[in-house]
Design an enzyme around this catalytic site. Structure first.
Site, PDB file in Angstrom:
ATOM      1  N   HIS B  53       0.846  -1.191   0.000  1.00  0.00           N
ATOM      2  CA  HIS B  53       0.000   0.000   0.000  1.00  0.00           C
ATOM      3  C   HIS B  53       0.887   1.249   0.000  1.00  0.00           C
ATOM      4  O   HIS B  53       2.034   1.213   0.461  1.00  0.00           O
ATOM      5  CB  HIS B  53      -0.899   0.004   1.238  1.00  0.00           C
ATOM      6  CG  HIS B  53      -2.040  -0.964   1.170  1.00  0.00           C
ATOM      7  ND1 HIS B  53      -3.119  -0.917   2.026  1.00  0.00           N
ATOM      8  CD2 HIS B  53      -2.264  -2.014   0.328  1.00  0.00           C
ATOM      9  CE1 HIS B  53      -3.961  -1.900   1.713  1.00  0.00           C
ATOM     10  NE2 HIS B  53      -3.463  -2.586   0.707  1.00  0.00           N
ATOM     11  N   GLU B  55       0.885   3.829   1.864  1.00  0.00           N
ATOM     12  CA  GLU B  55       1.365   4.214   3.195  1.00  0.00           C
ATOM     13  C   GLU B  55       2.551   3.356   3.636  1.00  0.00           C
ATOM     14  O   GLU B  55       3.510   3.855   4.233  1.00  0.00           O
ATOM     15  CB  GLU B  55       0.261   4.037   4.246  1.00  0.00           C
ATOM     16  CG  GLU B  55      -1.004   4.825   4.003  1.00  0.00           C
ATOM     17  CD  GLU B  55      -2.055   4.002   3.265  1.00  0.00           C
ATOM     18  OE1 GLU B  55      -1.721   3.349   2.256  1.00  0.00           O
ATOM     19  OE2 GLU B  55      -3.218   4.018   3.710  1.00  0.00           O
ATOM     20  N   CYS B  83      -6.061   1.553   6.075  1.00  0.00           N
ATOM     21  CA  CYS B  83      -6.650   0.278   6.511  1.00  0.00           C
ATOM     22  C   CYS B  83      -5.973  -0.147   7.826  1.00  0.00           C
ATOM     23  O   CYS B  83      -4.991   0.461   8.252  1.00  0.00           O
ATOM     24  CB  CYS B  83      -6.446  -0.782   5.425  1.00  0.00           C
ATOM     25  SG  CYS B  83      -4.752  -1.432   5.337  1.00  0.00           S
ATOM     26  N   CYS B  86      -2.108  -0.651   7.579  1.00  0.00           N
ATOM     27  CA  CYS B  86      -1.334   0.600   7.518  1.00  0.00           C
ATOM     28  C   CYS B  86      -1.409   1.353   8.843  1.00  0.00           C
ATOM     29  O   CYS B  86      -0.404   1.915   9.296  1.00  0.00           O
ATOM     30  CB  CYS B  86      -1.844   1.456   6.367  1.00  0.00           C
ATOM     31  SG  CYS B  86      -1.543   0.691   4.755  1.00  0.00           S
TER      32      CYS B  86
END
Lengths: 144, 144
Positions: B53, B55, B83, B86
């Site tokens: 992701h 992040e 999410c 993260c």
């Protein structure tokens, strides 16, 4: 189960490597059809990367190896109950099963509601809880 | 705030790169003292890695760059609410502040109790919610 003991022993030996390297001693392996496709241990200090937990490193290694972002046939053996970061990552991978040696009543994912894991993922406590915890306690005791 | 708009616009341009690459369009930047130390976008498909992701990639880049596993002075700008994976990673990094453009009522960390973030981390919604959501909706609409 003999299989659980076999694979968790390897996860535990990874945790022992982490211990010798000055890392919080947690180890993990990922298994598909009785074959290990990834094994690693916590490397947060070595990499100075807070995401470098044993589970995350195994997950990235396994999905890269399989060239597939899903691990729907895989079992993760890990010496400590995964944290929310790792549980969230295992949710994205839709891993089939998680077996952990020691539960983590402070930082384990099972503290969180709603559950972080994918609905198809099962999880249970496996063998070597005492061995896994003893290693972690020894680590923190020596640093006090 | 002008600062918020400046940095979120860069996160949004990262999301647009993700969109063009066939990734769920989410972008992020990490800022310390008004300086960008990491920026990236979602690369799950490219790397076939469910942990990739925006992040997470920024977090690993930032901590590696600083040679420090903590980001206690940093702000993350991200186009979508993180999410649990993260958020868990940001907790380990003890990041100072999280600013997200669009909230995520399905998969956002704020659905989870107890809170996943570090107690010292603050979070708030920032600018460009509509732009971030429009890009994501367009992405999924085209794949239906």
């Amino acid at each position: 189960m003999e299989r659980d003991e076999y694979f968790m022993r390897i996860a535990l030996s990874e945790a022992e490597v982490a211990y010798r390297e000055g890392e919080i001693p947690v180890g993990a392996v990922i298994v598909i059809n009785d074959e290990i496709i990834a094994k690693d241990h916590n490397r947060v200090e070595q990499l100075r990367d807070p995401t470098a937990h044993a589970e995350m490193l195994c997950l990235t290694a396994a999905t890269t190896h399989l060239r597939n972002k899903y691990l729907r046939q895989a079992t993760l053996y890990v010496t400590l109950e995964p944290c929310p970061m790792c549980a969230g990552a295992l949710q994205w991978a839709q891993i089939r099963e998680i077996v952990y040696a020691a539960s983590d009543p402070k930082l384990g994912f099972s503290q969180y509601t709603p559950a972080i894991l994918h609905p198809k993922t099962t999880h249970r406590q496996g063998p070597f809880c005492d061995e896994a915890l003893t290693l972690i306690k020894r680590f923190f005791h020596e640093r006090r």
